[in-house]
Scaffold this motif. Structure first.
Motif, PDB file in Angstrom:
ATOM      1  N   THR A 284       0.830  -1.199   0.000  1.00 27.15           N
ATOM      2  CA  THR A 284       0.000   0.000   0.000  1.00 27.15           C
ATOM      3  C   THR A 284       0.867   1.251   0.000  1.00 27.15           C
ATOM      4  O   THR A 284       0.558   2.239  -0.672  1.00 27.15           O
ATOM      5  CB  THR A 284      -0.930   0.000   1.227  1.00 27.15           C
ATOM      6  N   ARG A 285       1.971   1.207   0.779  1.00 24.99           N
ATOM      7  CA  ARG A 285       2.890   2.347   0.874  1.00 24.99           C
ATOM      8  C   ARG A 285       4.081   2.236  -0.071  1.00 24.99           C
ATOM      9  O   ARG A 285       4.854   3.190  -0.208  1.00 24.99           O
ATOM     10  CB  ARG A 285       3.416   2.458   2.307  1.00 24.99           C
ATOM     11  N   ASN A 286       4.261   1.027  -0.668  1.00 24.91           N
ATOM     12  CA  ASN A 286       5.440   0.768  -1.501  1.00 24.91           C
ATOM     13  C   ASN A 286       6.729   1.042  -0.724  1.00 24.91           C
ATOM     14  O   ASN A 286       7.648   1.707  -1.217  1.00 24.91           O
ATOM     15  CB  ASN A 286       5.408   1.598  -2.789  1.00 24.91           C
ATOM     16  N   ALA A 287       6.762   0.550   0.509  1.00 30.61           N
ATOM     17  CA  ALA A 287       7.925   0.774   1.367  1.00 30.61           C
ATOM     18  C   ALA A 287       7.926  -0.263   2.491  1.00 30.61           C
ATOM     19  O   ALA A 287       6.896  -0.872   2.791  1.00 30.61           O
ATOM     20  CB  ALA A 287       7.907   2.177   1.951  1.00 30.61           C
ATOM     21  N   TYR A 288       9.084  -0.449   3.105  1.00 35.09           N
ATOM     22  CA  TYR A 288       9.180  -1.335   4.261  1.00 35.09           C
ATOM     23  C   TYR A 288       8.561  -0.635   5.469  1.00 35.09           C
ATOM     24  O   TYR A 288       8.804   0.554   5.696  1.00 35.09           O
ATOM     25  CB  TYR A 288      10.647  -1.694   4.537  1.00 35.09           C
ATOM     26  N   ARG A 289       7.786  -1.368   6.237  1.00 33.40           N
ATOM     27  CA  ARG A 289       7.088  -0.788   7.368  1.00 33.40           C
ATOM     28  C   ARG A 289       7.059  -1.777   8.544  1.00 33.40           C
ATOM     29  O   ARG A 289       7.230  -2.985   8.379  1.00 33.40           O
ATOM     30  CB  ARG A 289       5.645  -0.430   7.006  1.00 33.40           C
ATOM     31  N   THR A 290       6.837  -1.215   9.740  1.00 28.38           N
ATOM     32  CA  THR A 290       6.659  -2.006  10.952  1.00 28.38           C
ATOM     33  C   THR A 290       5.270  -1.720  11.513  1.00 28.38           C
ATOM     34  O   THR A 290       4.909  -0.560  11.694  1.00 28.38           O
ATOM     35  CB  THR A 290       7.731  -1.645  12.004  1.00 28.38           C
ATOM     36  N   PHE A 291       4.512  -2.777  11.783  1.00 23.48           N
ATOM     37  CA  PHE A 291       3.140  -2.645  12.278  1.00 23.48           C
ATOM     38  C   PHE A 291       3.031  -3.247  13.677  1.00 23.48           C
ATOM     39  O   PHE A 291       3.520  -4.364  13.912  1.00 23.48           O
ATOM     40  CB  PHE A 291       2.162  -3.369  11.357  1.00 23.48           C
ATOM     41  N   LYS A 292       2.401  -2.517  14.582  1.00 19.88           N
ATOM     42  CA  LYS A 292       2.137  -3.051  15.912  1.00 19.88           C
ATOM     43  C   LYS A 292       0.988  -4.054  15.802  1.00 19.88           C
ATOM     44  O   LYS A 292      -0.113  -3.711  15.346  1.00 19.88           O
ATOM     45  CB  LYS A 292       1.768  -1.917  16.873  1.00 19.88           C
ATOM     46  N   ILE A 293       1.243  -5.297  16.214  1.00 19.63           N
ATOM     47  CA  ILE A 293       0.274  -6.364  15.985  1.00 19.63           C
ATOM     48  C   ILE A 293      -1.036  -6.100  16.714  1.00 19.63           C
ATOM     49  O   ILE A 293      -2.115  -6.445  16.219  1.00 19.63           O
ATOM     50  CB  ILE A 293       0.885  -7.723  16.384  1.00 19.63           C
ATOM     51  N   ALA A 294      -0.962  -5.458  17.884  1.00 25.08           N
ATOM     52  CA  ALA A 294      -2.188  -5.179  18.639  1.00 25.08           C
ATOM     53  C   ALA A 294      -3.135  -4.267  17.872  1.00 25.08           C
ATOM     54  O   ALA A 294      -4.330  -4.230  18.158  1.00 25.08           O
ATOM     55  CB  ALA A 294      -1.833  -4.550  19.985  1.00 25.08           C
ATOM     56  N   ARG A 295      -2.633  -3.520  16.889  1.00 21.52           N
ATOM     57  CA  ARG A 295      -3.467  -2.602  16.113  1.00 21.52           C
ATOM     58  C   ARG A 295      -3.946  -3.210  14.792  1.00 21.52           C
ATOM     59  O   ARG A 295      -4.609  -2.539  14.006  1.00 21.52           O
ATOM     60  CB  ARG A 295      -2.701  -1.313  15.820  1.00 21.52           C
ATOM     61  N   MET A 296      -3.588  -4.469  14.542  1.00 21.57           N
ATOM     62  CA  MET A 296      -3.996  -5.142  13.315  1.00 21.57           C
ATOM     63  C   MET A 296      -5.287  -5.919  13.568  1.00 21.57           C
ATOM     64  O   MET A 296      -5.447  -6.545  14.610  1.00 21.57           O
ATOM     65  CB  MET A 296      -2.893  -6.093  12.845  1.00 21.57           C
ATOM     66  N   SER A 297      -6.198  -5.901  12.603  1.00 22.34           N
ATOM     67  CA  SER A 297      -7.441  -6.672  12.730  1.00 22.34           C
ATOM     68  C   SER A 297      -7.832  -7.239  11.374  1.00 22.34           C
ATOM     69  O   SER A 297      -7.340  -6.796  10.332  1.00 22.34           O
ATOM     70  CB  SER A 297      -8.573  -5.803  13.274  1.00 22.34           C
ATOM     71  N   ASP A 298      -8.707  -8.250  11.400  1.00 27.75           N
ATOM     72  CA  ASP A 298      -9.221  -8.878  10.167  1.00 27.75           C
ATOM     73  C   ASP A 298      -8.076  -9.343   9.267  1.00 27.75           C
ATOM     74  O   ASP A 298      -8.054  -9.057   8.059  1.00 27.75           O
ATOM     75  CB  ASP A 298     -10.130  -7.910   9.405  1.00 27.75           C
ATOM     76  N   ILE A 299      -7.118 -10.064   9.852  1.00 25.20           N
ATOM     77  CA  ILE A 299      -5.972 -10.553   9.077  1.00 25.20           C
ATOM     78  C   ILE A 299      -6.420 -11.677   8.154  1.00 25.20           C
ATOM     79  O   ILE A 299      -7.045 -12.642   8.588  1.00 25.20           O
ATOM     80  CB  ILE A 299      -4.854 -11.041  10.012  1.00 25.20           C
TER      81      ILE A 299
END
Length: 299
Positions: free
Chosen positions: A180-195
């Motif tokens: 989506t960003r066309n870049a490397y990113r770090t995501f906090k898992i607690a903020r992820m949903s509907d994986i």
């Protein structure tokens, strides 16, 4: 997966007089070509494997071959078993199988010295399922989609090539390439949903440079805080020692940079009356307004 397969192949050959490549391929759900490649690896490692043709033929070990258990000291055996126990934190069924076999091989009684739950307090099977999905996606290089809540409380869809799970400062993060960003990113898992695990596979990537948090578009704000002595347990949980200065009265002066967002106001309020924001002024004003709104609800 290959290491586990190689170990189990030796284990099977030690306990069976002969076995065919087709039987091994069916057992491990791989091609016979992969089995023959594995046999070449074992042979090059000094395992005396031979094959015989015709009826009753197959793959066998030399009759006089013994896998010497005394190669390892007692301490080394324990270290191997304890290391495998730590792998079970990731809920790997393969590590459990290998651990059970090695316990029997080393004549050890199983001692569970470590247990870890990757999910937050009060979470259920959904959180455990999320970790399982992420592990499968990383190991099998499958693209995932999910909703992500940033520090401003905004939800946005993401399509990511997951590369690694990382634990840092009391939280789990997913590192990957965000399409989506066309870049490397770090995501906090607690903020992820509907994986969702898609059926799309991606080419193996190397993590390049330092990964950027998905919330980095939110600017960092310099704060100076004062926390009373009775909240010392939170101070050392939440802040680096280099940011903390102990005052003569036992309180703590903290200089730190945090993302300016709705999350920040809620976080600072979570300290109740044990924290005073000294700077900046506009955060003091926002906290006062928020506190007045909260008080009005209880009048």
């Amino acid at each position: 997966m290959q290491i586990n397969r190689l170990f189990e192949m030796v284990y099977l050959l030690l306990n069976k007089k002969s076995i065919t490549a087709r039987e091994l391929a069916e057992r491990f759900e791989v091609s016979t070509r992969t089995i023959y490649r594995d046999l070449d690896i074992l042979s090059s490692a000094g395992i005396p494997i031979y094959t015989s043709q015709g009826k009753g033929g197959g793959i066998s070990l030399m009759d006089n071959f013994i896998l010497n258990k005394s190669v390892f000291s007692e301490e080394e055996k324990n270290e191997i078993l304890y290391a495998l126990q730590s792998l079970s934190i990731a809920q790997s069924p393969e590590s459990e199988k290998v651990l059970a076999k090695l316990n029997g091989f080393f004549d050890h009684k199983r001692s569970n010295w470590i247990e870890a739950d990757l999910t937050p307090w009060g979470s259920g099977k959904d959180s455990q399922s999320s970790f399982s999905k992420l592990k499968e996606a990383i190991l099998n290089r499958r693209v995932i989609c999910f909703e992500y809540f940033n520090a401003m409380g905004e939800s946005r869809g993401r399509t990511v090539e997951p590369l690694k799970l990382t634990f840092k400062v009391y939280a789990w993060y997913l590192q990957g390439y965000c399409r989506t960003r066309n870049a490397y990113r770090t995501f906090k898992i607690a903020r992820m949903s509907d994986i969702v695990l898609t059926e799309e596979h991606f080419e193996e990537r190397e993590i390049q440079g330092g990964l950027t948090m998905e919330d980095d578009e939110t600017s960092l704000l310099s704060l100076r805080l004062n926390v009373t002595a009775d909240s010392a347990f939170r101070v050392f949980d939440d802040f680096s020692e280099t940011d903390i200065q102990r005052m003569d009265d036992g309180s703590f002066s903290i200089s730190v940079k945090l993302p300016e967002s709705n999350w920040l106001i809620g976080y600072l309020l979570s300290y109740g009356d044990s924290m005073t924001v000294m700077e900046p002024k506009h955060i003091r004003e926002r906290l006062r307004e928020q506190a007045e709104q909260i008080a009005a609800r209880y009048q």
